[in-house]
Design an enzyme around this catalytic site. Structure first.
Site, PDB file in Angstrom:
ATOM      1  N   ASP A 396       0.860  -1.253  -0.252  1.00 41.91           N
ATOM      2  CA  ASP A 396      -0.037  -0.045  -0.102  1.00 41.91           C
ATOM      3  C   ASP A 396       1.060   1.168   0.085  1.00 41.91           C
ATOM      4  O   ASP A 396       2.201   1.174  -0.279  1.00 41.91           O
ATOM      5  CB  ASP A 396      -1.087   0.069   1.412  1.00 41.91           C
ATOM      6  N   ASP A 510      -5.964   3.279  -6.904  1.00 45.01           N
ATOM      7  CA  ASP A 510      -6.882   3.632  -6.119  1.00 45.01           C
ATOM      8  C   ASP A 510      -7.234   5.132  -5.977  1.00 45.01           C
ATOM      9  O   ASP A 510      -6.608   5.875  -6.959  1.00 45.01           O
ATOM     10  CB  ASP A 510      -5.978   3.156  -4.726  1.00 45.01           C
ATOM     11  N   GLU A 513     -11.631   8.106  -7.829  1.00 42.22           N
ATOM     12  CA  GLU A 513     -13.273   8.532  -8.224  1.00 42.22           C
ATOM     13  C   GLU A 513     -13.079   9.884  -9.031  1.00 42.22           C
ATOM     14  O   GLU A 513     -14.239  10.129  -9.560  1.00 42.22           O
ATOM     15  CB  GLU A 513     -14.095   8.635  -6.837  1.00 42.22           C
ATOM     16  N   ARG A 592     -10.320   0.895  -8.217  1.00 41.66           N
ATOM     17  CA  ARG A 592     -11.559   0.925  -7.448  1.00 41.66           C
ATOM     18  C   ARG A 592     -12.604   1.705  -8.234  1.00 41.66           C
ATOM     19  O   ARG A 592     -13.578   1.081  -8.077  1.00 41.66           O
ATOM     20  CB  ARG A 592     -11.139   1.782  -6.067  1.00 41.66           C
ATOM     21  N   ASP A 608     -13.209  -0.468   0.488  1.00 42.03           N
ATOM     22  CA  ASP A 608     -12.668  -0.305   1.990  1.00 42.03           C
ATOM     23  C   ASP A 608     -13.709  -1.070   2.768  1.00 42.03           C
ATOM     24  O   ASP A 608     -14.465  -0.475   3.808  1.00 42.03           O
ATOM     25  CB  ASP A 608     -12.319   1.048   2.397  1.00 42.03           C
ATOM     26  N   HIS A 666      -6.338  -8.296   2.345  1.00 40.29           N
ATOM     27  CA  HIS A 666      -5.959  -7.271   2.678  1.00 40.29           C
ATOM     28  C   HIS A 666      -6.361  -6.537   3.988  1.00 40.29           C
ATOM     29  O   HIS A 666      -7.518  -6.589   4.011  1.00 40.29           O
ATOM     30  CB  HIS A 666      -6.263  -6.111   1.321  1.00 40.29           C
TER      31      HIS A 666
END
Length: 926
Positions: A396, A510, A513, A592, A608, A666
């Site tokens: 990450d 990630d 959006e 994502r 998440d 994860h």
């Protein structure tokens, strides 16, 4: 002004546009009923509505207000279409009637629920008229005219209607401004050259008011009837409603909830948003597509090709309203008629998913908070020490220097290049995270990604033409504009620079959006219709800029208002392209945020989630929904991302997660470790065993992905896809299938040692033992101790499996075992796709093997339909035949007698075959 009224083929207000001889429009209730059906029922409806309102007024003490006009009593509550959908507004009679709508108060719904709209359209509300309709080579073109303004600004008076009969099972209907161009989604869609000759649908129009009526010819079922409410087409408010032929509706992502949507006044918002998956919230991706099961088992799908902020309102009529704030109304309708075909037809428009590398189907391990490359390495070594399968290790954002993309923490992650080299030496792979927010605060000349992006003008800009600055993990950031082709080149160059130090194998994108810790930017957002549109859909935060960038931000292709929902797709496209250029092999990208067509470039994880039992359950509807969306490489964070897991939860979740198409454990920072090595010997062994089961099934899973890539088959599959005639399967979302053959029944509750699962009609075989279960189509109680996951093979199937190893590289060199599950007629069929597991376009270039397996009349045959050198490197070692009714006296391999074993549970096994996969052969039992 004409009323909305029932249409028949004799009324002048309706026009049949399909070929002559088509069946007449049905007139029965449930087939074609805008709001009411027939004059007799109309009178009854009015009387009942009047009585109901009168009674409610007496009970309420008059709080319901004055008696509404008679026309407002025509619509039953379930068929009232909302005229005042604005949230955070108390709708009064004055506000409602200012729009020309009916106002009838109803008792308030339960807390957190929506209810019957108080303000709804009367039957004579002004709409568009179909002024002309002309034939074209592919279908029709029409002109729609609105003579009275609706209540949103910049109403568009004249619309163009385009209809294309694209295939016998696909219809394309598009409505746009007749005079001025409007934004349209920049998605490559197929262009047909001729009109469908024998469509399985018939299309009709209402002229005044305009409406679309679409029927399935074979059954007469009305699939669309847009006469139920007026069409509204303003510059920033587009709305069209339809009746639905049943309540069994799926899709419309991304949301968290049951697989089957509730039609009880349920509004689903599509606007990409960074938020932990929560019921009723708009989540990371936008997928304006639904699948609907019709009575009798037929299915159809509808796709609205529109990327603007949108909401879809479902109501119990059953009915549906599309409501979007930009673009055009561009519909594709897929006629199936079975659900598998609907999804294939959808992907013929949006594109089939990419073929993943084989290692992508292995087990992945990650956490935020390893703290260092050495600690990451220790986890990898522990997995190897216990011989637990693992194909990929991830990191990450903690590997970065100050959370900045394309940098490495030279203190804590100094040994990362050595770790990656060690992974490669052991046939394993490395995946790292990237975010689209680029740190903007480093001194000039010290951070090439920002300096060069600024120099080339590759970031989202404000309305003033300056880079829009928000805040993400590294602090203040600019946002890469992936709608600009030049950004793709800059992205590639950044990745090339980093790859020279850390030769990664895949990328995890990630926060795309895009996510922003601020609302809009460091300066907020400017006034105007992009950031404060006349209507804002029911987005989380009540603003388009909530935890993202300003909708007014400028991008190369258009304004962010139009492109927001495409951000993840455009980044995925740039990332997949970069990986191909850097590695020369199939790309592996997990994103994502997603949008239709993204399966061509990436997979998806469900975000998440939390370490809770309900989150584990919700992962199954998420899995199945993305199967509908053409993104088969999908999974949830196994054992949960946030919060602390328990040993029992993590064991059960590892069992379920071993059957996610994309399987990754994860975990967040500051929580205890949850990789398999962190638990007791018993739990660790259970996790290892189920991963070995997954790895044994990789040939089967890989073949399913080939079929997804080739023709749009689903991988993780709802039961009703295989049993559409069994209504009991339509609501099931606690089980699923791999392909058509393997039934997965996980435990989703704590403290139990059994699980109830639905077993469709027929014979099913226990995957592990071969013992048979005969079902009439019923719920069965299955033993499920903590170390056991229930798996059943469907009769008539042949599953190619393999002796599992600890990586896909080791596994693919081991002998194959074919499991044959005989049908009641003693037949079975299966297939296997085999290539090198990583090269680009192996199927397209012919560098593959394809083998078909068949059993009939006690003879098994392996037929090589296409061969490559890869098939010579693997052998078929064992045949296991489930359901052999009588003990054989002899078994013949290519006519030569062969030793065998036969068990009381009717399992015949022939071992030590040693036959190359590239050779066809037969085996007979007598």
């Amino acid at each position: 002004m004409k009323s909305y009224q029932k249409l028949t083929t004799t009324q002048p207000a309706a026009c049949r546009v399909e070929e002559e001889g088509a069946a007449p429009l049905p007139t029965s209730r449930g087939k074609l009923a805008p709001w009411w059906v027939g004059s007799g029922l109309l009178v009854v409806a009015v009387l009942l509505s009047t009585i109901t309102v009168w009674v409610l007024r007496q009970v309420s003490g008059g709080w319901l207000g004055p008696t509404p006009p008679p026309k407002c009593l025509l619509a039953p509550e379930s068929r009232r279409f909302d005229c005042y959908p604005e949230r955070r507004v108390v709708v009064t009679q004055e506000l409602c009637e200012s729009r020309g709508c009916c106002f009838i108060q109803t008792p308030p719904p339960a807390e957190g629920k929506q209810g019957v709209p108080w303000c709804f359209y009367p039957p004579d509300f002004p709409s568009y008229t179909l002024e002309s309709l002309n034939q074209t080579a592919l279908g029709m073109v029409g002109l729609l005219v609105r003579r009275e303004k609706a209540y949103y600004p910049r109403d568009i008076e004249k619309l163009r209607l385009d209809v294309e009969f694209e295939t016998d099972r696909r219809l394309h209907i598009k409505i746009t401004d007749a005079a001025n161009p409007r934004y349209e989604v920049p998605l490559d869609v197929p262009r047909v050259m001729k009109r469908a000759e024998n469509p399985i649908y018939s299309l009709n129009f209402s002229w005044d008011p305009f409406g679309v009526l679409l029927q399935r010819k074979a059954t007469g079922t009305v699939l669309l009837n847009t006469t139920v409410a007026p069409l509204i087409f303003a510059d920033q408010f587009l709305q069209i409603s339809t009746s639905l032929p049943s309540k069994f509706l799926y899709g419309l992502g991304e949301h968290r909830g049951s697989f089957l949507h509730s039609l009880d006044w349920n509004t689903l918002t599509l606007w990409a948003r960074d938020v932990s998956p929560t019921e009723s919230f708009n989540l990371y991706g936008a997928h304006p597509f639904y699948l609907l099961m019709e009575e009798g088992g037929d299915a159809h799908g509808v796709f609205l090709l529109n990327s603007n902020a949108m909401e879809v309102a479902l109501q119990p009529a059953p009915g549906l309203t599309w409501r979007t704030i930009g673009g055009v109304l561009d519909f594709y309708i897929f006629l199936g008629p079975d659900p598998n075909m609907v999804i294939q037809q959808y992907q013929q428009v949006i594109g089939f998913p990419a073929m993943p590398p084989l290692w992508a189907l292995g087990f992945h391990l990650c956490r935020w908070g390893y703290g260092s490359s050495n600690e990451t390495w220790q986890t990898v070594r522990a997995m190897r020490n216990y011989q637990i399968p693992q194909d990929a290790q991830w990191n990450d954002i903690d590997y970065m220097d100050g959370y900045r993309d394309f940098t490495l923490d030279s203190q804590k992650f100094a040994s990362l290049p050595s770790l990656v080299q060690d992974l490669h030496k052991h046939g394993q792979h490395y995946v790292m995270i990237l975010d689209p927010g680029i740190s903007s605060t480093s001194p000039h000349g010290s951070y090439w990604p920002f300096d060069e992006g600024l120099r080339r003008g590759l970031f989202l800009n404000t309305t003033q033409g300056q880079p829009l600055i928000g805040q993400v993990w590294p602090g203040f950031t600019a946002f890469a504009d992936f709608s600009n082709p030049d950004t793709h080149q800059w992205w590639l160059e950044n990745l090339q620079h980093f790859y020279a130090h850390v030769p990664f194998d895949g990328l995890w994108i990630d926060m795309n959006e895009p996510s922003n810790f601020m609302d809009g930017s460091e300066d907020g957002c400017p006034p105007g219709d992009f950031d404060s549109p006349p209507y804002t859909p029911a987005v989380l935060g009540d603003s388009l800029s909530a935890k993202t960038v300003c909708a007014s931000a400028k991008q190369k292709a258009s304004v962010h208002y139009n492109l927001h929902n495409l951000y993840g797709l455009m980044e995925a496209k740039a990332t997949a392209s970069a990986l191909i250029q850097i590695r020369g092999k199939r790309p592996f990208v997990i994103s994502r945020s997603t949008f239709p067509s993204q399966g061509q470039y990436s997979g998806h994880w469900l975000g998440d989630n939390r370490s809770q039992w309900k989150d584990m359950y919700y992962s199954i509807p998420g899995l199945l929904s993305f199967s509908l969306f053409g993104i088969p490489l999908v999974g949830a964070d196994i054992c949960g991302f946030s919060g602390s897991t328990s040993e029992e939860l993590c064991t059960r979740w590892m069992q379920l997660g071993a059957f996610y198409p994309f399987a990754r454990n994860h975990n967040t920072q500051n929580e205890k470790a949850q990789d398999p090595t962190a638990f007791s010997p018993a739990a660790r062994t259970a996790m290892k065993d189920v991963l070995l089961t997954r790895y044994s099934l990789l040939p089967f899973l890989y073949t399913l992905f080939h079929r997804a890539h080739l023709q749009g088959d689903t991988v993780a599959r709802p039961l009703f896809f295989e049993f559409p005639g069994d209504v009991a399967t339509w609501e099931l979302d606690r089980q699923f299938l791999w392909g058509r053959s393997l039934l997965v029944t996980p435990v989703l509750e704590p403290g139990v040692d059994s699980v109830a699962g639905y077993v469709p009609q027929g014979t099913w075989y226990d995957f592990y033992t071969g013992s048979s279960v005969n079902s009439s189509g019923e719920m069965l109680k299955m033993s499920a101790p903590l170390e056991h996951l229930n798996l059943h093979i469907r009769e008539g199937s042949i599953l190619p499996t393999q002796k599992p190893g600890t990586t896909t590289e080791v596994t693919r060199g081991n002998p194959l075992r074919l499991i044959m599950a005989l049908s009641s007629q003693a037949t079975a069929w299966g297939d296997l796709f085999w290539d090198d597991g990583e090269s680009l376009d192996t199927f397209e270039q012919g560098n593959y093997s394809y083998v078909v397996f068949n059993v009939t009349q006690n003879i098994f045959t392996s037929t090589v339909l296409h061969a490559s050198t890869e098939a010579t490197k693997v052998t078929i070692g064992t045949l296991s035949i489930f359901g052999v009714q009588k003990p054989p006296s002899r078994v013949l391999l290519n006519g030569q007698e062969k030793p065998f074993s036969y068990l009381d549970n009717q399992v015949l096994t022939v071992s030590d075959l040693g036959i190359s996969l590239s050779q066809g052969f037969s085996l007979q039992w007598l």
